[in-house]
Design a protein around this motif. Structure first.
Motif, PDB file in Angstrom:
ATOM      1  N   LYS A 211       0.821  -1.219   0.000  1.00  0.00           N
ATOM      2  CA  LYS A 211       0.000   0.000   0.000  1.00  0.00           C
ATOM      3  C   LYS A 211       0.852   1.265   0.000  1.00  0.00           C
ATOM      4  O   LYS A 211       0.348   2.355  -0.241  1.00  0.00           O
ATOM      5  N   ASN A 212       2.157   1.121   0.351  1.00  0.00           N
ATOM      6  CA  ASN A 212       3.128   2.175   0.072  1.00  0.00           C
ATOM      7  C   ASN A 212       2.891   3.474   0.859  1.00  0.00           C
ATOM      8  O   ASN A 212       3.088   4.572   0.330  1.00  0.00           O
ATOM      9  N   LEU A 213       2.498   3.351   2.106  1.00  0.00           N
ATOM     10  CA  LEU A 213       2.305   4.526   2.953  1.00  0.00           C
ATOM     11  C   LEU A 213       3.603   5.313   3.134  1.00  0.00           C
ATOM     12  O   LEU A 213       3.585   6.528   3.341  1.00  0.00           O
ATOM     13  N   LEU A 214       4.721   4.631   3.020  1.00  0.00           N
ATOM     14  CA  LEU A 214       6.017   5.282   3.199  1.00  0.00           C
ATOM     15  C   LEU A 214       6.186   6.458   2.231  1.00  0.00           C
ATOM     16  O   LEU A 214       6.774   7.491   2.584  1.00  0.00           O
ATOM     17  N   LEU A 215       5.676   6.332   1.006  1.00  0.00           N
ATOM     18  CA  LEU A 215       5.771   7.424   0.034  1.00  0.00           C
ATOM     19  C   LEU A 215       5.068   8.673   0.550  1.00  0.00           C
ATOM     20  O   LEU A 215       5.601   9.787   0.454  1.00  0.00           O
ATOM     21  N   THR A 216       3.882   8.501   1.103  1.00  0.00           N
ATOM     22  CA  THR A 216       3.120   9.649   1.605  1.00  0.00           C
ATOM     23  C   THR A 216       3.825  10.300   2.790  1.00  0.00           C
ATOM     24  O   THR A 216       3.895  11.533   2.877  1.00  0.00           O
ATOM     25  N   ILE A 217       4.349   9.474   3.683  1.00  0.00           N
ATOM     26  CA  ILE A 217       5.072  10.004   4.844  1.00  0.00           C
ATOM     27  C   ILE A 217       6.244  10.868   4.390  1.00  0.00           C
ATOM     28  O   ILE A 217       6.459  11.987   4.885  1.00  0.00           O
ATOM     29  N   ALA A 237       3.164  -5.791  10.317  1.00  0.00           N
ATOM     30  CA  ALA A 237       4.553  -5.558  10.724  1.00  0.00           C
ATOM     31  C   ALA A 237       5.142  -4.321  10.042  1.00  0.00           C
ATOM     32  O   ALA A 237       6.061  -3.684  10.573  1.00  0.00           O
ATOM     33  N   TYR A 238       4.611  -3.964   8.889  1.00  0.00           N
ATOM     34  CA  TYR A 238       5.069  -2.775   8.144  1.00  0.00           C
ATOM     35  C   TYR A 238       4.897  -1.494   8.962  1.00  0.00           C
ATOM     36  O   TYR A 238       5.601  -0.510   8.733  1.00  0.00           O
ATOM     37  N   LEU A 239       3.984  -1.514   9.921  1.00  0.00           N
ATOM     38  CA  LEU A 239       3.737  -0.336  10.750  1.00  0.00           C
ATOM     39  C   LEU A 239       4.994   0.098  11.499  1.00  0.00           C
ATOM     40  O   LEU A 239       5.207   1.294  11.728  1.00  0.00           O
TER      41      LEU A 239
END
Length: 370
Positions: A211-217, A237-239
């Motif tokens: 889902k690639n939340l890291l990009l938004t962060i 675990a990605y959290l």
């Protein structure tokens, strides 16, 4: 017609495949109420109750079937389709019951995506093997396959060698609650309940690598500090990686992570959002985008899968690794009121093609064709 559905997900999954199943069943029962519908459910649930003139839930009736409900779903439903004299049996989530065809029943299979084949590193080897075995077997048995996007149709042809004429694209809808305006009093109550910031980006979906939340962060460094980020999704675990990135960039006060939000609160959270962000690396379709367009907010999504199909030509798309591009897209919408208004207006017009009545008609025509 007498139509049976594998309704396990409708009765037991709160999101994703459950939403798809409930929306499809409700649409058919509402717009084609003359049919008889049989909802095969492996075990009782209070999550869902279908409404309609001719709707019957079918549960395991015997001791062993109740005890081993997954086996009942896999092996017994083939015979039950014949016993219930079904014209159509529709597997809504990649599966059809094992066994050879009997009687007049035609078999329809919905395939949402082939992510486990396209991106095998996201899955455990044993899960990948089981999924691949089941879907190959189901595709062989199916008289017709429903792909939920053109992307999924292309994947079925590429990875499994399915003939194009066997596949029909029928898109998904979302819950009608997202297209209903939430009153200001309820919005204030929801805002207070979750302590939502005044101006926020919204991202919805399981907090997992794909889902690639890291990009938004990482893009938050490139936009004004008064714009916050609200994330709604099940934690994995990605959290831990996300929390580390938030701490490293000192963004604790700008990011709000919510993991258990009741469905009834979601429309208000969507409608109060400034921009909806969906940078997933790959999806079968992207229902949250549909929810956002119905909610009247601009959408920025990742290019490279089917998200352009869901968001339409007036949403914005960036490469899933392009932090600068994500920041620029957010800033463009934030500073250009004409662009923002156009995206909202055109997005609302585009999303009407996914309304439940149109999709029920497409599905009914597919049933009639076989």
């Amino acid at each position: 017609m007498r139509i049976g559905y594998d309704a396990k997900r409708a009765f037991h999954n709160k999101t994703g495949l459950g939403n798809y199943s409930r929306s499809l069943i409700d649409g058919m029962c509402r717009f084609y109420s003359e049919n008889h519908y049989f909802l095969f459910n492996s075990k009782p649930s209070v999550l869902y109750k279908a409404e309609g003139l001719h709707v019957q839930e079918v549960l395991p009736s015997k001791g062993l079937a109740k005890k081993f409900s997954s086996l009942w779903r896999t092996f017994t439903l083939n015979s039950l389709a014949h016993q219930y004299n079904l014209d159509i049996y529709h597997g809504l989530s990649h599966e059809l019951p094992f066994g050879s065809k009997k009687g007049k029943t035609k078999w329809v299979l919905t395939v949402h995506d082939l992510i486990f084949i396209r991106y095998p590193h996201y899955f455990k080897p044993i899960d990948r093997s089981i999924y691949t075995y089941k879907i190959k077997k189901a595709c062989r048995k199916a008289d017709k396959i429903v792909a939920i996007s053109e992307q999924t149709k292309r994947d079925l042809m590429e990875f499994l060698g399915i003939a194009a004429q066997k596949i029909e694209v029928v898109y998904q809808s979302c819950h009608p609650q997202f297209s209903q305006t939430v009153d200001e009093e309820e919005k204030r109550a929801v805002q207070k309940k979750y302590q939502l910031p005044t101006t926020y980006l919204l991202q919805v979906g399981t907090i997992e690598t794909r889902k690639n939340l890291l990009l938004t962060i990482r893009a938050l460094d490139r936009i004004p500090t008064n714009i916050h980020l609200v994330v709604i999704g099940k934690e994995t675990a990605y959290l831990q990686l996300i929390q580390h990135e938030i701490a490293k960039r000192n963004l604790q006060k700008r990011v709000l992570l919510l993991h258990s939000v009741p469905f009834d609160d979601l429309p208000a959270i969507y409608q109060m959002a400034h921009i909806f962000i969906y940078p997933s690396r790959f999806e079968g379709f992207g229902i949250p985008i549909i929810e956002a367009l119905h909610s009247g907010i601009p959408v920025i999504a990742a290019r490279g899968s089917c998200l352009e199909e869901a968001g339409g030509p007036n949403s914005r798309y960036v490469d899933p690794d392009d932090v600068e591009g994500m920041g620029s897209a957010i800033n463009d919408i934030n500073t250009n009121n004409v662009l923002r208004s156009t995206m909202i207006k055109e997005g609302n017009e585009y999303v009407q093609r996914f309304n439940p009545k149109n999709l029920a008609e497409d599905l009914f025509n597919l049933y009639k064709s076989i």
